[in-house]
Design an enzyme around this catalytic site. Structure first.
Site, PDB file in Angstrom:
ATOM      1  N   GLU A 107     -34.747  16.356 -34.457  1.00 17.57           N
ATOM      2  CA  GLU A 107     -35.632  15.307 -33.961  1.00 17.57           C
ATOM      3  C   GLU A 107     -36.053  15.632 -32.538  1.00 17.57           C
ATOM      4  O   GLU A 107     -35.234  16.117 -31.754  1.00 17.57           O
ATOM      5  CB  GLU A 107     -34.909  13.963 -33.952  1.00 17.57           C
TER       6      GLU A 107
ATOM      7  N   LYS B 298     -38.933   9.854 -49.209  1.00 20.51           N
ATOM      8  CA  LYS B 298     -39.867  10.903 -48.757  1.00 20.51           C
ATOM      9  C   LYS B 298     -40.288  11.746 -49.969  1.00 20.51           C
ATOM     10  O   LYS B 298     -39.461  12.106 -50.806  1.00 20.51           O
ATOM     11  CB  LYS B 298     -39.201  11.794 -47.697  1.00 20.51           C
TER      12      LYS B 298
ATOM     13  N   ASP C  21     -32.690 -20.134 -38.804  1.00 21.38           N
ATOM     14  CA  ASP C  21     -31.553 -19.420 -38.220  1.00 21.38           C
ATOM     15  C   ASP C  21     -30.720 -18.944 -39.404  1.00 21.38           C
ATOM     16  O   ASP C  21     -30.156 -19.745 -40.140  1.00 21.38           O
ATOM     17  CB  ASP C  21     -30.736 -20.354 -37.308  1.00 21.38           C
ATOM     18  N   PHE C  22     -30.632 -17.637 -39.583  1.00 22.85           N
ATOM     19  CA  PHE C  22     -30.053 -17.075 -40.804  1.00 22.85           C
ATOM     20  C   PHE C  22     -28.576 -17.418 -40.971  1.00 22.85           C
ATOM     21  O   PHE C  22     -28.049 -17.351 -42.075  1.00 22.85           O
ATOM     22  CB  PHE C  22     -30.221 -15.549 -40.838  1.00 22.85           C
TER      23      PHE C  22
ATOM     24  N   HIS D  12     -28.457  10.408 -44.425  1.00 23.81           N
ATOM     25  CA  HIS D  12     -29.594  11.258 -44.806  1.00 23.81           C
ATOM     26  C   HIS D  12     -29.173  12.692 -45.187  1.00 23.81           C
ATOM     27  O   HIS D  12     -29.596  13.208 -46.216  1.00 23.81           O
ATOM     28  CB  HIS D  12     -30.613  11.336 -43.677  1.00 23.81           C
TER      29      HIS D  12
ATOM     30  N   HIS E 247     -33.942   5.872 -46.204  1.00 22.37           N
ATOM     31  CA  HIS E 247     -35.390   6.114 -46.293  1.00 22.37           C
ATOM     32  C   HIS E 247     -35.719   7.577 -46.603  1.00 22.37           C
ATOM     33  O   HIS E 247     -36.819   7.878 -47.048  1.00 22.37           O
ATOM     34  CB  HIS E 247     -36.131   5.594 -45.052  1.00 22.37           C
TER      35      HIS E 247
ATOM     36  N   ARG F 274     -36.336 -16.351 -36.574  1.00 27.38           N
ATOM     37  CA  ARG F 274     -35.793 -17.455 -35.790  1.00 27.38           C
ATOM     38  C   ARG F 274     -36.881 -18.144 -34.971  1.00 27.38           C
ATOM     39  O   ARG F 274     -36.913 -19.345 -34.832  1.00 27.38           O
ATOM     40  CB  ARG F 274     -34.716 -16.884 -34.862  1.00 27.38           C
TER      41      ARG F 274
HETATM   42  N1  LIG Z   1     -35.897  -0.300 -36.563  1.00 28.40           N
HETATM   43  C1  LIG Z   1     -35.745   0.810 -37.284  1.00 28.40           C
HETATM   44  O1  LIG Z   1     -36.497   1.784 -37.184  1.00 28.40           O
HETATM   45  C2  LIG Z   1     -34.633   0.895 -38.282  1.00 28.40           C
HETATM   46  C3  LIG Z   1     -33.838  -0.201 -38.548  1.00 28.40           C
HETATM   47  N2  LIG Z   1     -32.852  -0.096 -39.515  1.00 28.40           N
HETATM   48  C4  LIG Z   1     -32.033  -1.256 -39.850  1.00 28.40           C
HETATM   49  O2  LIG Z   1     -32.896  -2.340 -40.182  1.00 28.40           O
HETATM   50  C5  LIG Z   1     -32.328  -3.564 -39.784  1.00 28.40           C
HETATM   51  C6  LIG Z   1     -33.301  -4.277 -38.838  1.00 28.40           C
HETATM   52  O3  LIG Z   1     -33.471  -3.471 -37.696  1.00 28.40           O
HETATM   53  P1  LIG Z   1     -34.538  -3.813 -36.564  1.00 28.40           P
HETATM   54  O4  LIG Z   1     -35.779  -4.340 -37.159  1.00 28.40           O
HETATM   55  O5  LIG Z   1     -34.615  -2.609 -35.722  1.00 28.40           O
HETATM   56  O6  LIG Z   1     -33.780  -4.961 -35.773  1.00 28.40           O
HETATM   57  P2  LIG Z   1     -34.444  -6.065 -34.851  1.00 28.40           P
HETATM   58  O7  LIG Z   1     -33.349  -6.595 -34.006  1.00 28.40           O
HETATM   59  O8  LIG Z   1     -35.683  -5.563 -34.214  1.00 28.40           O
HETATM   60  O9  LIG Z   1     -34.879  -7.170 -35.911  1.00 28.40           O
HETATM   61  C7  LIG Z   1     -34.006  -8.080 -36.485  1.00 28.40           C
HETATM   62  C8  LIG Z   1     -34.679  -9.416 -36.488  1.00 28.40           C
HETATM   63  O10 LIG Z   1     -33.792 -10.357 -37.072  1.00 28.40           O
HETATM   64  C9  LIG Z   1     -33.781 -11.524 -36.265  1.00 28.40           C
HETATM   65  N3  LIG Z   1     -32.498 -12.204 -36.323  1.00 28.40           N
HETATM   66  C10 LIG Z   1     -31.294 -11.711 -35.997  1.00 28.40           C
HETATM   67  N4  LIG Z   1     -30.346 -12.661 -36.172  1.00 28.40           N
HETATM   68  C11 LIG Z   1     -30.990 -13.767 -36.607  1.00 28.40           C
HETATM   69  C12 LIG Z   1     -30.575 -15.076 -36.968  1.00 28.40           C
HETATM   70  N5  LIG Z   1     -29.290 -15.451 -36.944  1.00 28.40           N
HETATM   71  N6  LIG Z   1     -31.513 -15.947 -37.361  1.00 28.40           N
HETATM   72  C13 LIG Z   1     -32.807 -15.604 -37.398  1.00 28.40           C
HETATM   73  N7  LIG Z   1     -33.268 -14.394 -37.064  1.00 28.40           N
HETATM   74  C14 LIG Z   1     -32.363 -13.479 -36.687  1.00 28.40           C
HETATM   75  C15 LIG Z   1     -34.027 -11.049 -34.874  1.00 28.40           C
HETATM   76  O11 LIG Z   1     -34.550 -12.113 -34.146  1.00 28.40           O
HETATM   77  P3  LIG Z   1     -34.236 -12.273 -32.574  1.00 28.40           P
HETATM   78  O12 LIG Z   1     -35.037 -11.192 -31.937  1.00 28.40           O
HETATM   79  O13 LIG Z   1     -34.690 -13.663 -32.314  1.00 28.40           O
HETATM   80  O14 LIG Z   1     -32.762 -12.065 -32.426  1.00 28.40           O
HETATM   81  C16 LIG Z   1     -35.016  -9.904 -35.083  1.00 28.40           C
HETATM   82  O15 LIG Z   1     -36.335 -10.345 -35.067  1.00 28.40           O
HETATM   83  C17 LIG Z   1     -30.976  -3.213 -39.142  1.00 28.40           C
HETATM   84  O16 LIG Z   1     -29.977  -3.287 -40.142  1.00 28.40           O
HETATM   85  C18 LIG Z   1     -31.161  -1.766 -38.716  1.00 28.40           C
HETATM   86  O17 LIG Z   1     -29.933  -1.081 -38.666  1.00 28.40           O
HETATM   87  C19 LIG Z   1     -32.645   1.057 -40.236  1.00 28.40           C
HETATM   88  C20 LIG Z   1     -33.409   2.165 -39.985  1.00 28.40           C
HETATM   89  C21 LIG Z   1     -34.438   2.207 -38.987  1.00 28.40           C
HETATM   90  O1  LIG Z   2     -32.228   6.496 -39.810  1.00 27.07           O
HETATM   91  C1  LIG Z   2     -32.623   7.082 -38.824  1.00 27.07           C
HETATM   92  O2  LIG Z   2     -33.610   7.973 -38.970  1.00 27.07           O
HETATM   93  C2  LIG Z   2     -34.408   8.381 -37.861  1.00 27.07           C
HETATM   94  C3  LIG Z   2     -35.091   9.666 -38.293  1.00 27.07           C
HETATM   95  O3  LIG Z   2     -35.937   9.392 -39.393  1.00 27.07           O
HETATM   96  P1  LIG Z   2     -37.198  10.325 -39.670  1.00 27.07           P
HETATM   97  O4  LIG Z   2     -37.781   9.790 -40.933  1.00 27.07           O
HETATM   98  O5  LIG Z   2     -38.101  10.195 -38.476  1.00 27.07           O
HETATM   99  O6  LIG Z   2     -36.667  11.717 -39.820  1.00 27.07           O
HETATM  100  C4  LIG Z   2     -33.558   8.588 -36.617  1.00 27.07           C
HETATM  101  O7  LIG Z   2     -34.384   8.838 -35.493  1.00 27.07           O
HETATM  102  C5  LIG Z   2     -32.736   7.346 -36.353  1.00 27.07           C
HETATM  103  O8  LIG Z   2     -31.883   7.581 -35.226  1.00 27.07           O
HETATM  104  C6  LIG Z   2     -31.896   7.017 -37.556  1.00 27.07           C
HETATM  105  O9  LIG Z   2     -31.262   5.758 -37.360  1.00 27.07           O
END
Ligand SMILES: NC(=O)C1=CN([C@@H]2O[C@H](COP(=O)(O)OP(=O)(O)OC[C@H]3O[C@@H](n4cnc5c(N)ncnc54)[C@H](OP(=O)(O)O)[C@@H]3O)[C@@H](O)[C@H]2O)C=CC1
Ligand SMILES: O=C1O[C@H](COP(=O)(O)O)[C@@H](O)[C@H](O)[C@H]1O
Length: 497
Positions: free
Chosen positions: A221, A187, A98-99, A245, A183, A55
């Site tokens: 964890e 592994k 904007d998605f 998992h 994920h 965004r």
């Molecule tokens: N982070 C992790 O370690 C993990 C994440 N996931 C999954 O991965 C996915 C992403 O997670 P994560 O990266 O943590 O989330 P974040 O919120 O950090 O990232 C999502 C991104 O998408 C953008 N976004 C959201 N809505 C819109 C929109 N309408 N238009 C444009 N951009 C948009 C956000 O921008 P803005 O900040 O401007 O809103 C943000 O940069 C989720 O489904 C989560 O459940 C799964 C496992 C682990």
């Molecule tokens: O998906 C998830 O996994 C992590 C743990 O992943 P790991 O590879 O470090 O074992 C967990 O911490 C998180 O809450 C969960 O959303």
């Protein structure tokens, strides 16, 4: 498993990877470092392009600069070489979008105008907007019959919400082009379960209730909820870790041999396991399932807050940060074999391992005091160090020992056995497989939904009883009741770490 993409080569990585949420946590922390490593290993096709969508209004230089900084922070210094980095950054393109607004999607179509390679769309955003994105991609003419989509967990909150999300994805992509990430399937040691079980006749013949007494899976964890109260308090450890998992690990341990390594052959066998998982009944709740929530404690000598003192906490929350359970797979192979699972946050260390406990010999001839020792165990360690150890019994050495037994491991530590082999991060393998168009490490819709169905049944019973979780101090192995749960069967959690 092998599919042909439009460039004509089976398993080619020549794609356009379009990353929604390119400035988000997952993309910056996991996906770009994984892609960088693929570049470094020479595994990205020279023609592959990467388009970041977010965004915020970066220009291309600003976006590349942001990715470069993330890589500098995440990739080990000795693995970050300037030539690879420059080559990698040159692949990146950027579009602000904007998605949820259909108007912007024409820009993606324009970006793809002369491209004939398949497009891989990676949805690194919250699942609630998967539907919007898929619909807008479709209606704006961005998709063709080679386009693939990668979606992150969690897919929903329960069976109903997960089905809604899956329907929205299915309206734009057929199942054969949907890649659901778990994920843990990326592994190295998790994949090794397939090799271990189905390439070694020694295990192939022993892998059933005649020879295995019980199975233990621990995913502990050290971290807490890492500032994710908003997400985690709605989910809890059952939805966050068990639904995906741990159940995937159960599937890989319990499934029958697939006819071949095709994605659907493997996934068909996993689904049979999920369908055969024993449901929980009311009388099992106190005895076979333990929910816990951490209180303040210390880990590695450092004080850490309790769950209810985490940033943003609602101090009345009954959400579990720990679950232990005794379950089973109701089929011929596993009849009468308990599967003990436990997973929790703020435990003493990060440890993921599976222990297969083999049965004792039918007739025992050694020292009666050592009877409890006399069974083999296969310990499969996923993290922190990946390795496999088979505990065997040998004669204790020494003239005065007679035929006393000694327990010791036949040990395969991947780092020391294969020192030159870097163990790739799970996301490297998963991204590589999706670029090649291979689905066997991704979760099929029916797997997700059967796993939800089983969890929903347990959650409904919890909600009906509405018992608060048992407390455990951060830095411990969970509530005392989780130890009682296994000792009531005359067993204990494997602790030879
Ligand atoms: N982070 C992790 O370690 C993990 C994440 N996931 C999954 O991965 C996915 C992403 O997670 P994560 O990266 O943590 O989330 P974040 O919120 O950090 O990232 C999502 C991104 O998408 C953008 N976004 C959201 N809505 C819109 C929109 N309408 N238009 C444009 N951009 C948009 C956000 O921008 P803005 O900040 O401007 O809103 C943000 O940069 C989720 O489904 C989560 O459940 C799964 C496992 C682990
Ligand atoms: O998906 C998830 O996994 C992590 C743990 O992943 P790991 O590879 O470090 O074992 C967990 O911490 C998180 O809450 C969960 O959303």
């Amino acid at each position: 498993m092998r599919q042909r993409n439009r460039s004509g080569q089976a398993g080619s990585t020549e794609v356009d990877l379009v990353l929604f949420g390119a400035l988000g946590d997952l993309a910056q922390r996991k996906l770009f470092p994984a892609l960088y490593h693929l570049e470094r290993e020479g595994l990205l096709d020279p023609a592959t392009r990467l388009l970041g969508l977010a965004r915020q209004g970066h220009d291309l230089d600003g976006f590349r600069c942001r990715v470069e900084k993330s890589l500098e922070a995440r990739v080990k210094t000795q693995e970050l070489d300037r030539e690879t980095l420059a080559r990698f950054l040159a692949r990146l393109d950027f579009l602000p979008l904007d998605f949820t607004c259909p108007e912007g999607y024409g820009a993606i179509r324009e970006w793809r105008r002369h491209a004939s390679r398949p497009m891989v769309v990676y949805l690194s955003v919250a699942a609630r907007i998967y539907g919007d994105i898929c619909r807008h991609l479709d209606t704006s003419g961005c998709l063709d019959d080679t386009s693939r989509v990668v979606v992150e967990k969690p897919i929903g909150y329960d069976l109903a919400s997960s089905a809604g999300i899956n329907d929205a994805i299915a309206a734009a992509f057929p199942e054969s082009r949907v890649y659901r990430i778990d994920h843990y399937l990326g592994k190295e040691t998790v994949q090794n379960l397939i090799a271990l079980r189905f390439a070694n006749p020694l295990f192939g013949t022993q892998w059933n209730q005649n020879h295995i007494s019980h199975v233990e899976i621990t995913v502990a964890e050290e971290v807490g909820i890492e500032g994710r109260w908003g997400y985690f308090d709605d989910a809890g450890q059952l939805r966050d870790m068990v639904q995906n998992h741990l159940l995937q690990l159960v599937c890989l341990i319990a499934m029958d041999p697939p006819a071949n390594l095709d994605a659907d052959a493997i996934r068909d066998e996993k689904v049979k396991v999920l369908k055969a998982l024993k449901p929980f009944t009311d009388d099992m709740l106190g005895r076979d399932v333990v929910r816990g929530q951490y209180t303040a404690g210390s880990i590695d000598g450092k004080a850490v807050p309790g769950y209810l003192e985490e940033e943003g906490a609602n101090t009345k929350s009954h959400t579990e940060s720990f679950v232990a359970m005794k379950t089973g797979v109701a089929n011929w192979r596993w009849a009468g074999v308990p599967f003990y699972l436990r997973t929790g946050k703020r435990m003493p260390e990060k440890l993921s391992q599976i222990v297969i406990h083999f049965r004792q010999q039918p007739h025992y001839i050694f020292d009666p005091d050592q009877r409890d020792l006399a069974a083999n165990k296969l310990v499969i360690r996923l993290q922190p160090e990946e390795g496999i150890a088979l505990e065997v019994l040998t004669k204790d050495s020494g003239l005065d020992k007679g035929m006393r037994l000694r327990r010791g491991p036949l040990h395969l530590d991947f780092n020391s056995a294969f020192p030159k082999t870097r163990i790739p991060d799970a996301y490297e393998r998963l991204l590589l497989e999706v670029m090649k168009g291979q689905q066997y490490l991704f979760v099929r819709r029916d797997e997700v939904e059967h796993a939800w169905q089983w969890c929903d049944n347990l959650i409904a019973a919890w909600e009906e009883h509405d018992e608060p979780p048992r407390r455990y101090p951060a830095g411990s192995w969970g509530p005392v009741a989780s130890i009682a749960m296994i000792t009531q069967d005359g067993r204990s959690w494997y602790e030879d770490y």
